[in-house]
Design a protein around this motif. Sequence first.
Motif, short mmCIF file in Angstrom:
data_model
loop_
_atom_site.label_atom_id
_atom_site.label_comp_id
_atom_site.label_asym_id
_atom_site.label_seq_id
_atom_site.Cartn_x
_atom_site.Cartn_y
_atom_site.Cartn_z
N PRO A 183 0.83 -1.20 0.00
CA PRO A 183 0.00 0.00 0.00
C PRO A 183 0.87 1.25 0.00
O PRO A 183 1.94 1.27 0.59
CB PRO A 183 -0.81 -0.10 1.30
CG PRO A 183 -0.19 -1.19 2.11
CD PRO A 183 0.84 -1.90 1.28
N TYR A 226 0.71 5.40 0.75
CA TYR A 226 -0.10 6.46 1.37
C TYR A 226 0.64 7.78 1.33
O TYR A 226 1.86 7.82 1.47
CB TYR A 226 -0.38 6.14 2.85
CG TYR A 226 -0.97 4.79 3.10
CD1 TYR A 226 -2.29 4.52 2.76
CD2 TYR A 226 -0.21 3.78 3.68
CE1 TYR A 226 -2.85 3.27 3.01
CE2 TYR A 226 -0.76 2.52 3.93
CZ TYR A 226 -2.08 2.28 3.59
OH TYR A 226 -2.61 1.05 3.83
N LEU A 242 -1.83 11.55 5.66
CA LEU A 242 -3.03 10.73 5.85
C LEU A 242 -2.68 9.46 6.63
O LEU A 242 -3.40 9.04 7.54
CB LEU A 242 -3.63 10.38 4.48
CG LEU A 242 -4.92 9.56 4.51
CD1 LEU A 242 -5.99 10.21 5.37
CD2 LEU A 242 -5.44 9.36 3.09
N TRP A 243 -1.55 8.86 6.27
CA TRP A 243 -1.07 7.68 7.00
C TRP A 243 -0.95 8.00 8.49
O TRP A 243 -1.40 7.24 9.34
CB TRP A 243 0.28 7.25 6.41
CG TRP A 243 0.95 6.13 7.15
CD1 TRP A 243 0.75 4.80 6.99
CD2 TRP A 243 1.93 6.26 8.19
NE1 TRP A 243 1.54 4.08 7.85
CE2 TRP A 243 2.27 4.96 8.60
CE3 TRP A 243 2.54 7.36 8.82
CZ2 TRP A 243 3.21 4.72 9.60
CZ3 TRP A 243 3.47 7.11 9.82
CH2 TRP A 243 3.79 5.80 10.20
N ALA A 256 -2.45 10.47 10.20
CA ALA A 256 -3.76 10.73 10.80
C ALA A 256 -4.46 9.41 11.14
O ALA A 256 -5.06 9.27 12.21
CB ALA A 256 -4.62 11.57 9.85
N VAL A 257 -4.37 8.44 10.24
CA VAL A 257 -5.02 7.15 10.49
C VAL A 257 -4.30 6.40 11.60
O VAL A 257 -4.93 5.81 12.48
CB VAL A 257 -5.08 6.32 9.19
CG1 VAL A 257 -5.63 4.92 9.47
CG2 VAL A 257 -5.93 7.02 8.14
N LYS A 258 -2.97 6.45 11.56
CA LYS A 258 -2.19 5.82 12.64
C LYS A 258 -2.59 6.40 14.00
O LYS A 258 -2.79 5.67 14.96
CB LYS A 258 -0.70 6.05 12.37
CG LYS A 258 0.27 5.58 13.45
CD LYS A 258 1.69 5.96 13.02
CE LYS A 258 2.68 6.04 14.16
NZ LYS A 258 3.11 4.75 14.68
N ASP A 259 -2.71 7.74 14.07
CA ASP A 259 -3.11 8.39 15.32
C ASP A 259 -4.48 7.90 15.79
O ASP A 259 -4.69 7.65 16.98
CB ASP A 259 -3.15 9.92 15.15
CG ASP A 259 -1.76 10.53 15.07
OD1 ASP A 259 -0.77 9.82 15.33
OD2 ASP A 259 -1.66 11.73 14.74
N GLU A 260 -5.43 7.80 14.85
CA GLU A 260 -6.77 7.34 15.23
C GLU A 260 -6.74 5.89 15.68
O GLU A 260 -7.42 5.50 16.63
CB GLU A 260 -7.75 7.51 14.07
CG GLU A 260 -8.14 8.95 13.77
CD GLU A 260 -8.54 9.73 15.01
OE1 GLU A 260 -7.88 10.75 15.29
OE2 GLU A 260 -9.49 9.33 15.70
N ASN A 261 -5.96 5.07 15.00
CA ASN A 261 -5.85 3.66 15.40
C ASN A 261 -5.26 3.56 16.81
O ASN A 261 -5.74 2.79 17.64
CB ASN A 261 -4.96 2.89 14.41
CG ASN A 261 -5.71 2.51 13.14
OD1 ASN A 261 -6.93 2.59 13.07
ND2 ASN A 261 -4.98 2.11 12.12
N GLU A 262 -4.23 4.37 17.06
CA GLU A 262 -3.61 4.32 18.40
C GLU A 262 -4.56 4.83 19.47
O GLU A 262 -4.62 4.29 20.57
CB GLU A 262 -2.31 5.14 18.39
CG GLU A 262 -1.20 4.42 17.63
CD GLU A 262 0.07 5.25 17.44
OE1 GLU A 262 1.06 4.68 16.95
OE2 GLU A 262 0.05 6.46 17.74
N ALA A 263 -5.32 5.88 19.12
CA ALA A 263 -6.29 6.42 20.08
C ALA A 263 -7.39 5.39 20.34
O ALA A 263 -7.82 5.20 21.49
CB ALA A 263 -6.89 7.72 19.56
N ALA A 264 -7.84 4.72 19.29
CA ALA A 264 -8.89 3.69 19.45
C ALA A 264 -8.38 2.58 20.36
O ALA A 264 -9.11 2.06 21.21
CB ALA A 264 -9.30 3.13 18.09
N ALA A 265 -7.09 2.23 20.21
CA ALA A 265 -6.53 1.12 20.97
C ALA A 265 -6.36 1.46 22.45
O ALA A 265 -6.01 0.59 23.25
CB ALA A 265 -5.18 0.71 20.37
N LYS A 266 -6.62 2.72 22.82
CA LYS A 266 -6.53 3.10 24.25
C LYS A 266 -7.87 2.90 24.96
O LYS A 266 -7.96 3.12 26.17
CB LYS A 266 -6.11 4.57 24.37
CG LYS A 266 -4.67 4.81 23.94
CD LYS A 266 -4.15 6.13 24.51
CE LYS A 266 -2.70 6.35 24.12
NZ LYS A 266 -2.55 7.26 22.98
#
Lengths: 73, 150
Positions: free
Chosen positions: A41, A43, A47-48, A50-60
């Motif tokens: 992939p 990116y 954008l990569w 921003a998505v990484k940040d959201e994934n990390e935030a979700a994982a908290k």
Amino acid sequence: MLIITRRPGEKVMLGDDVVIEVIEVSGSSVRIGIDAPRSVPVYREELWRAVKDENEAAAKAKADLPQDLPVKQ
Amino acid sequence: MTTETITLESTRFGTLEIPHEAVVEFPNGLIGLGGRRYALLARSEDATFVWLHSLEDPDLALPLTNPWRFFTTFEVELADDEAERIGVEGIDDTAVYVTVRAGEELEDFSANLRAPILIAQGAGHQVINQAPDAPVRAPLFAENAPEVAA
């Protein structure tokens, strides 16, 4: 970081499979072409990130998320 | 017919025995997070949030939700090369989820509509949604959020 100078039409190889070509330089913009295997992939970094940040935030999230929430209409 | 289970170790939920059907392989991992083997866990069929739980890291789990539950006009649009990469033709047989950023208050909960997770036949991909109006932080409960009923 490896820094190399390339002119439009010149390329950089990442391993044997990924080719990055400088297409055009215009003012402060550089158009690049990327030829990578379909399985890789590609990116834009912002954008990569921003998505990484959201994934990390979700994982908290904690285990006790609210259940049976009313759905916004 | 034997129903084989596999063991999932979770710092959040303890040791769970889960069916093989719950396992989802992500050939490219999650964007920026990696991980190849996850399991999809749900408390019930119609749970608001399900968990995408790593089978490799007991700490790693992300809450997901069905985007249409909150965003009725949600659309997924893939770039041609990405659709080709993941081999998805249509989304008829594909489950679509979005990651959820939890907050203290319900008003702080948001979903990432820009990078949904597509799951079909035990394979998962986090993709970039090209549809307009697909923010990375879309509030789940905009205003007048109800009290948290945990």
